[in-house]
Design a protein around this motif. Structure first.
Motif, PDB file in Angstrom:
ATOM      1  N   ARG A  68      -6.468  12.594   6.794  1.00 39.92           N
ATOM      2  CA  ARG A  68      -5.941  12.489   5.444  1.00 39.92           C
ATOM      3  C   ARG A  68      -6.893  11.621   4.629  1.00 39.92           C
ATOM      4  NH1 ARG A  68      -0.752  13.166   2.826  1.00 39.92           N
ATOM      5  NH2 ARG A  68       0.606  14.014   4.424  1.00 39.92           N
ATOM      6  N   CYS A  69      -7.988  12.218   4.185  1.00 39.33           N
ATOM      7  CA  CYS A  69      -9.002  11.465   3.443  1.00 39.33           C
ATOM      8  C   CYS A  69      -9.758  12.449   2.564  1.00 39.33           C
ATOM      9  CB  CYS A  69      -9.954  10.779   4.423  1.00 39.33           C
ATOM     10  SG  CYS A  69     -11.324   9.911   3.630  1.00 39.33           S
ATOM     11  N   HIS A  70     -10.126  12.000   1.341  1.00 38.16           N
ATOM     12  CA  HIS A  70     -10.888  12.879   0.456  1.00 38.16           C
ATOM     13  C   HIS A  70     -12.312  13.082   0.965  1.00 38.16           C
ATOM     14  CE1 HIS A  70      -7.906  13.370  -2.595  1.00 38.16           C
ATOM     15  NE2 HIS A  70      -7.783  12.067  -2.807  1.00 38.16           N
ATOM     16  N   ALA A 118       0.817  -1.217   0.000  1.00 39.45           N
ATOM     17  CA  ALA A 118       0.000   0.000   0.000  1.00 39.45           C
ATOM     18  C   ALA A 118       0.850   1.267   0.000  1.00 39.45           C
ATOM     19  CB  ALA A 118      -0.938   0.004   1.210  1.00 39.45           C
ATOM     20  N   ASN A 119       2.106   1.163   0.501  1.00 37.04           N
ATOM     21  CA  ASN A 119       2.928   2.369   0.579  1.00 37.04           C
ATOM     22  C   ASN A 119       3.473   2.817  -0.776  1.00 37.04           C
ATOM     23  OD1 ASN A 119       4.436   0.099   0.441  1.00 37.04           O
ATOM     24  ND2 ASN A 119       5.800   0.566   2.156  1.00 37.04           N
ATOM     25  N   ARG A 120       3.203   2.045  -1.830  1.00 34.37           N
ATOM     26  CA  ARG A 120       3.688   2.454  -3.160  1.00 34.37           C
ATOM     27  C   ARG A 120       2.558   2.896  -4.075  1.00 34.37           C
ATOM     28  NH1 ARG A 120       8.983  -0.344  -4.712  1.00 34.37           N
ATOM     29  NH2 ARG A 120       9.429  -1.745  -2.991  1.00 34.37           N
ATOM     30  N   LEU A 121       1.320   2.917  -3.547  1.00 38.47           N
ATOM     31  CA  LEU A 121       0.192   3.281  -4.396  1.00 38.47           C
ATOM     32  C   LEU A 121       0.217   4.769  -4.709  1.00 38.47           C
ATOM     33  CD1 LEU A 121      -2.584   1.194  -2.632  1.00 38.47           C
ATOM     34  CD2 LEU A 121      -1.473   0.694  -4.811  1.00 38.47           C
ATOM     35  N   PRO A 122      -0.258   5.153  -5.898  1.00 38.79           N
ATOM     36  CA  PRO A 122      -0.256   6.566  -6.257  1.00 38.79           C
ATOM     37  C   PRO A 122      -1.273   7.385  -5.459  1.00 38.79           C
ATOM     38  CG  PRO A 122      -1.327   5.257  -7.971  1.00 38.79           C
ATOM     39  CD  PRO A 122      -0.741   4.284  -6.979  1.00 38.79           C
ATOM     40  N   GLY A 123      -2.432   6.817  -5.182  1.00 37.02           N
ATOM     41  CA  GLY A 123      -3.478   7.590  -4.486  1.00 37.02           C
ATOM     42  C   GLY A 123      -3.432   7.357  -3.002  1.00 37.02           C
ATOM     43  N   CYS A 124      -4.613   7.277  -2.402  1.00 35.57           N
ATOM     44  CA  CYS A 124      -4.708   6.999  -0.966  1.00 35.57           C
ATOM     45  C   CYS A 124      -4.313   5.547  -0.724  1.00 35.57           C
ATOM     46  CB  CYS A 124      -6.140   7.243  -0.501  1.00 35.57           C
ATOM     47  SG  CYS A 124      -6.453   6.641   1.171  1.00 35.57           S
ATOM     48  N   ALA A 125      -3.449   5.335   0.277  1.00 39.10           N
ATOM     49  CA  ALA A 125      -2.933   3.994   0.531  1.00 39.10           C
ATOM     50  C   ALA A 125      -4.029   3.030   0.967  1.00 39.10           C
ATOM     51  CB  ALA A 125      -1.844   4.056   1.604  1.00 39.10           C
ATOM     52  N   GLU A 163      -3.502  11.445  -4.083  1.00 39.47           N
ATOM     53  CA  GLU A 163      -3.185  11.371  -2.660  1.00 39.47           C
ATOM     54  C   GLU A 163      -3.960  12.456  -1.911  1.00 39.47           C
ATOM     55  OE1 GLU A 163      -0.596   9.412  -1.017  1.00 39.47           O
ATOM     56  OE2 GLU A 163      -1.607  10.279   0.711  1.00 39.47           O
ATOM     57  N   PRO A 164      -4.742  12.104  -0.903  1.00 37.92           N
ATOM     58  CA  PRO A 164      -5.452  13.162  -0.168  1.00 37.92           C
ATOM     59  C   PRO A 164      -4.503  13.987   0.688  1.00 37.92           C
ATOM     60  CG  PRO A 164      -5.943  11.003   0.770  1.00 37.92           C
ATOM     61  CD  PRO A 164      -5.071  10.766  -0.424  1.00 37.92           C
ATOM     62  N   GLU A 165      -4.825  15.281   0.811  1.00 36.61           N
ATOM     63  CA  GLU A 165      -4.074  16.156   1.706  1.00 36.61           C
ATOM     64  C   GLU A 165      -4.635  16.020   3.118  1.00 36.61           C
ATOM     65  OE1 GLU A 165      -1.433  18.227   1.002  1.00 36.61           O
ATOM     66  OE2 GLU A 165      -1.459  17.129  -0.902  1.00 36.61           O
ATOM     67  N   THR A 166      -3.837  16.410   4.104  1.00 36.41           N
ATOM     68  CA  THR A 166      -4.344  16.432   5.472  1.00 36.41           C
ATOM     69  C   THR A 166      -5.257  17.631   5.629  1.00 36.41           C
ATOM     70  OG1 THR A 166      -2.303  15.460   6.262  1.00 36.41           O
ATOM     71  CG2 THR A 166      -3.685  16.523   7.897  1.00 36.41           C
ATOM     72  N   ARG A 167      -6.454  17.389   6.163  1.00 35.02           N
ATOM     73  CA  ARG A 167      -7.353  18.518   6.407  1.00 35.02           C
ATOM     74  C   ARG A 167      -7.884  18.461   7.828  1.00 35.02           C
ATOM     75  NH1 ARG A 167     -12.079  17.331   2.202  1.00 35.02           N
ATOM     76  NH2 ARG A 167     -10.396  16.548   0.914  1.00 35.02           N
ATOM     77  N   SER A 168      -8.322  19.601   8.287  1.00 37.17           N
ATOM     78  CA  SER A 168      -8.821  19.694   9.651  1.00 37.17           C
ATOM     79  C   SER A 168     -10.334  19.549   9.629  1.00 37.17           C
ATOM     80  CB  SER A 168      -8.406  21.043  10.237  1.00 37.17           C
ATOM     81  OG  SER A 168      -9.001  21.194  11.489  1.00 37.17           O
ATOM     82  N   VAL A 169     -10.849  18.563  10.352  1.00 36.62           N
ATOM     83  CA  VAL A 169     -12.295  18.342  10.431  1.00 36.62           C
ATOM     84  C   VAL A 169     -12.659  18.225  11.904  1.00 36.62           C
ATOM     85  CG1 VAL A 169     -14.218  16.910   9.678  1.00 36.62           C
ATOM     86  CG2 VAL A 169     -12.114  16.976   8.314  1.00 36.62           C
TER      87      VAL A 169
END
Lengths: 318, 327
Positions: free
Chosen positions: B309-311, B274-281, B297-303
């Motif tokens: 780190r999720c879309h 999973a650590n080599r996947l282009p998108g979310c692991a 790859e999702p960015e870290t966001r504040s919720v």
């Protein structure tokens, strides 16, 4: 209800010979006896699971070895009724398998010994059956233990244990040191196999949450003695013995709202070479009485089928 | 005014050079730790949580390459320190409690000698006092013994004494410190670590795969998956309102949430590769993944109170729950 496993007055002492070492630990001791298991009795109904819980040195693994016939009891007996077919699933799958041999080899080996009636095709079919039972893909047969994950390898040891069609499985810490998600699927597999094949389990574990999910009956051991036993729900929900209470209380609950005081038992388990007189838990018990040092408490009913060996609870109304 | 954190890690990457190419073990991990705070790092084997500790200690093996835009301990940059400066920090500024006490000590050397390696010519009375503080007064008379003559709990307390008390570090890194211990001894050791935190104001990074232990000791927790910190939140928030689908799946897979005979909801698939996947692991195992998750790859966001780190963090968390007011 047929009884699958029965133990009566089961006792195992190991003799320690005079040591050859030079440390003080060796010098201080002459001929000594390790009281690994003392006067343990239980019955397991066919198709049910008995969990033996307790900490290192409580004797739970010795009970497992006695059931498997890997060591002879000093006194008492442990018997498997009907067909004596018992297999072991060991704690560490890496050391349980030969890493120079393929997984296919590991699964064929017990068939060569226990199923001489099968020819090569018969064995192949049986191996495929074992893979299906444990949810492993066929390409595993050519792989080596080092090429698969810990959870998968534990499935291989379960498949190997099932090869000889046992009635009883001894599960010695089957999910220790596995990750949460891997542990979950193994526990599910063990539930399914018990229901589908009618297996009887003797589960040796220190993982209380796993014991809660699998066990019908529970035996709590401390330093070779059974301190409490009974129906799993009763023992887990209404523990009576001070040791059982401390043990269950020290298990970290995955819920930050239920933070424990973490006021644990003081001290550590004493040596089984020179166990305390009377009740073996008395040296750490917060409720110790003078008579705890004098006589070993006998097991008394503290509920239906719920036995506790404690002087404090012996005369209390509940 | 905000005070400077005790430890500040920004965009930490660790790559391992292997025969099969460069393997990313830690990717873009950022967190801060205040004095007196216990920050948990939880994740499964191979998620990179222990590698983060080694990177902070600058004790990664030679095949590892670490990069970070910032890794400050008490305001000084650990990444740019010389070997000599690091020696001054290790053990003195930052203490480490290892996972297996038995293998962290020399089996062929008496404990007294091993203590001297670390404590120098500290007077015996001070050593006894230190032992007393971790409940090892009885061991003081047996210091000529070898590690095998002591229990795992005793050795672990001895190592905690060395890590946390002997040189008074302000940061303690604990790498699965109770994994090999029995339940009642584990409770003793956890109590000890929390007491030392309370008494000395230590900041603690506590690595564990056991969500039970994490729930009992941490103030904040970060969940790691395939080298990524996928969610970080105050402890109550994480357990009550997990937002990342992996955190949710992890909590759902806890045996303690089920009754006898019930089947546990498992996380299908595996983290391998999973650590080599282009998108979310986590996308291949995620029930909510969409095309975007596999590509980007999702960015870290504040919720709410959490960093995720999720879309689709809110979708994932809030399906049946009231929405949190924006932070």
């Amino acid at each position: 209800m047929t009884i699958a496993i029965e133990a009566e007055g089961l006792t195992k002492h190991f003799s320690l010979k005079q040591g050859k070492g030079s440390g003080p630990w060796f010098r201080a001791r002459g001929m000594r006896t390790v009281h690994a298991v003392d006067d343990v009795g239980f019955k397991v109904a066919s198709g049910e699971t008995l969990a033996i819980i307790g900490e290192s040195g409580c004797g739970k693994s010795t009970v497992a070895r006695l059931l498997l016939g890997l060591t002879e009891p000093t006194a008492g007996s442990i018997t498997i009724s009907g067909e004596r077919r018992v297999q072991l699933v060991a704690q560490n799958p890496w050391s349980a398998l030969n890493r120079r041999k393929t997984i296919g080899h590991a699964l064929n080996q017990p068939l060569l010994i226990h199923r001489p009636d099968l020819d090569k095709d018969g064995r192949e079919a049986r191996v495929q059956e074992l893979l299906d039972l444990t949810g492993l893909p066929s390409d595993f047969l050519l792989r080596y233990p080092a090429d698969v994950s810990g959870g998968e390898l534990q499935r291989v040891t379960i498949a190997r244990a099932l090869a000889a069609q046992p009635r009883v499985l001894v599960l010695d810490e089957p999910t220790a040191s596995l990750d949460v998600s891997v542990k979950a699927s193994l526990v599910n597999l063990l539930c399914d196999l018990r229901d589908d094949l009618g297996l009887t389990y003797l589960l040796i574990t220190h993982e209380i949450d796993v014991a809660r999910l699998l066990a019908d009956q529970v035996l709590v051991m401390y330093l070779g003695h059974v301190v409490e036993s009974g129906d799993a729900d009763q023992v887990f929900d209404n523990p009576v013995h001070p040791y059982t209470r401390s043990l269950l209380d020290s298990v970290p609950v995955p819920d930050p709202r239920r933070r424990k005081e973490l006021l644990p038992l003081a001290g550590e388990v004493p040596s089984a070479v020179d166990p305390p007189s009377g009740c073996r838990f008395r040296t750490r018990c917060p409720h110790v009485l003078p008579k705890c040092a004098e006589t070993r408490p006998t097991a008394r009913e503290s509920g239906e089928g719920h036995l506790t060996a404690c002087h404090l609870t012996a005369w209390s109304p509940s | 005014m905000t005070t400077e954190p005790l430890l500040s890690v920004r965009d930490l990457d660790v790559l391992f050079d292997t025969a099969r190419g460069r393997v990313p073990a830690v990717r873009g991990v950022s967190f801060e730790l205040a004095a007196g705070e216990v920050f948990g790092l939880v994740g499964e084997s191979g998620s990179g949580k222990s590698t983060v500790l080694s990177a902070i200690m600058r004790l990664l093996p030679g095949v590892a390459v670490a990069n970070a835009s910032q890794m400050n301990f008490q305001g000084s940059d650990l990444m740019s320190m010389s070997a000599g400066q690091l020696r001054g920090i290790r053990g003195t500024g930052i203490g480490l409690i290892p996972q297996r006490p038995m293998t962290s000590l020399s089996p062929v050397t008496p404990l007294r000698k091993q203590l001297r390696w670390f404590l120098g010519d500290m007077p015996q009375s001070e050593i006894v006092d230190l032992l007393d503080q971790v409940g090892l007064r009885a061991v003081a008379e047996r210091l000529d013994g070898y590690p095998f003559e002591f229990s795992g709990g005793q050795l672990q307390r001895l190592l905690i004494m060395l890590a946390a008390l002997a040189r008074r570090p302000s940061l303690l890194l604990a790498d699965e410190p109770t994994t090999t211990l029995d339940a009642t001894v584990q409770a003793q050791v956890l109590r000890l670590i929390l007491d030392l935190r309370d008494r000395l104001g230590l900041g603690v990074v506590f690595v564990s795969h056991d969500l039970g232990v994490i729930a009992q000791v941490c103030d904040r927790v970060g969940v790691m998956y395939a080298g990524r910190l996928v969610e970080a939140a105050p402890i109550g928030e994480l357990f009550d309102n997990p937002r990342h689908p992996y955190t949710q799946a992890l909590l759902r897979a806890l045996p303690s949430r089920y009754k006898r005979g019930e089947r546990i909801k498992v996380i299908e698939g595996t983290a391998a590769g999973a650590n080599r996947l282009p998108g979310c692991a986590f996308a291949p195992r995620c029930p909510r993944a969409e095309a975007m998750c596999r590509e980007q790859e999702p960015e870290t966001r504040s919720v709410g109170g959490a960093l995720v780190r999720c879309h689709f963090p809110e979708d994932a968390a809030g399906a049946n729950k009231p929405k949190e007011a924006a932070a």
